[in-house]
Design a protein around this motif. Structure first.
Motif, mmCIF file in Angstrom:
data_model
loop_
_atom_site.group_PDB
_atom_site.id
_atom_site.type_symbol
_atom_site.label_atom_id
_atom_site.label_comp_id
_atom_site.label_asym_id
_atom_site.label_seq_id
_atom_site.Cartn_x
_atom_site.Cartn_y
_atom_site.Cartn_z
ATOM 1 N N PRO A 22 4.141 32.116 33.272
ATOM 2 C CA PRO A 22 4.338 33.475 33.051
ATOM 3 C C PRO A 22 5.809 34.036 33.040
ATOM 4 O O PRO A 22 6.226 34.792 32.281
ATOM 5 C CB PRO A 22 3.432 34.190 34.161
ATOM 6 N N MET A 23 6.569 33.511 34.062
ATOM 7 C CA MET A 23 7.880 34.071 34.223
ATOM 8 C C MET A 23 8.535 33.362 32.834
ATOM 9 O O MET A 23 9.677 34.074 32.237
ATOM 10 C CB MET A 23 8.636 33.266 35.401
ATOM 11 N N MET A 25 7.674 32.596 29.859
ATOM 12 C CA MET A 25 7.173 33.442 28.636
ATOM 13 C C MET A 25 7.844 34.826 28.632
ATOM 14 O O MET A 25 8.581 35.077 27.639
ATOM 15 C CB MET A 25 5.535 33.785 28.769
ATOM 16 N N GLU A 26 8.132 35.419 29.858
ATOM 17 C CA GLU A 26 9.106 36.622 29.795
ATOM 18 C C GLU A 26 10.434 36.529 29.495
ATOM 19 O O GLU A 26 11.072 37.202 28.702
ATOM 20 C CB GLU A 26 8.914 37.559 31.163
ATOM 21 N N ARG A 27 10.843 35.119 30.276
ATOM 22 C CA ARG A 27 12.375 35.156 29.808
ATOM 23 C C ARG A 27 12.528 34.722 28.517
ATOM 24 O O ARG A 27 13.583 35.183 27.843
ATOM 25 C CB ARG A 27 12.518 33.699 30.725
ATOM 26 N N LYS A 29 10.831 35.440 25.727
ATOM 27 C CA LYS A 29 10.622 36.632 24.944
ATOM 28 C C LYS A 29 11.973 37.477 25.034
ATOM 29 O O LYS A 29 12.296 37.928 24.103
ATOM 30 C CB LYS A 29 9.526 37.552 25.636
ATOM 31 N N ARG A 30 12.584 37.654 26.174
ATOM 32 C CA ARG A 30 13.567 38.453 26.311
ATOM 33 C C ARG A 30 15.074 38.001 25.520
ATOM 34 O O ARG A 30 15.599 38.479 24.854
ATOM 35 C CB ARG A 30 13.952 38.738 27.819
ATOM 36 N N ASP A 36 5.681 40.701 20.989
ATOM 37 C CA ASP A 36 4.575 40.361 21.339
ATOM 38 C C ASP A 36 4.117 39.061 20.711
ATOM 39 O O ASP A 36 3.058 38.662 20.779
ATOM 40 C CB ASP A 36 3.229 41.670 20.928
ATOM 41 N N THR A 81 13.053 27.576 28.980
ATOM 42 C CA THR A 81 13.803 28.585 28.772
ATOM 43 C C THR A 81 14.076 28.378 27.024
ATOM 44 O O THR A 81 14.116 27.261 26.598
ATOM 45 C CB THR A 81 15.061 28.831 29.262
#
Length: 86
Positions: A22-23, A25-27, A29-30, A36, A81
């Motif tokens: 999950p972390m 995924m956010e990294r 995306k950012r 989305d 990443t």
């Protein structure tokens, strides 16, 4: 000694195992400004690109295509990443 083609084949043979946290995924995306988008599928599609350069250094595979560099752990198949290359 393994060649770039060997690394690419090893990664492609195991592409169904590729995932992220999950972390992660956010990294990703950012870093890639994906919104989305399904991060794992996005990265897998980049890795499948015929122009993708795949190489291994130590415990990680690196996949470079379309000014993006994706880092994948070679043992767990976790996408760590991804960055836009300057």
């Amino acid at each position: 000694m393994d060649t770039e083609r060997d690394y690419s084949k090893k990664l492609m043979d195991n592409i169904d195992q590729i995932h992220t946290t999950p972390m992660g995924m956010e990294r990703i995306k950012r870093n890639l400004k994906l919104g989305d988008t399904d991060v794992v599928e996005y990265c897998k599609n980049k890795m499948r690109d015929k122009n993708c350069i795949i190489y291994r250094q130590g415990k990680n595979w690196y996949c470079e295509v379309d000014h993006i560099k994706i880092t994948v752990n070679a043992y767990s198949y976790t996408i760590i990443t991804a960055h836009i290359l300057k």
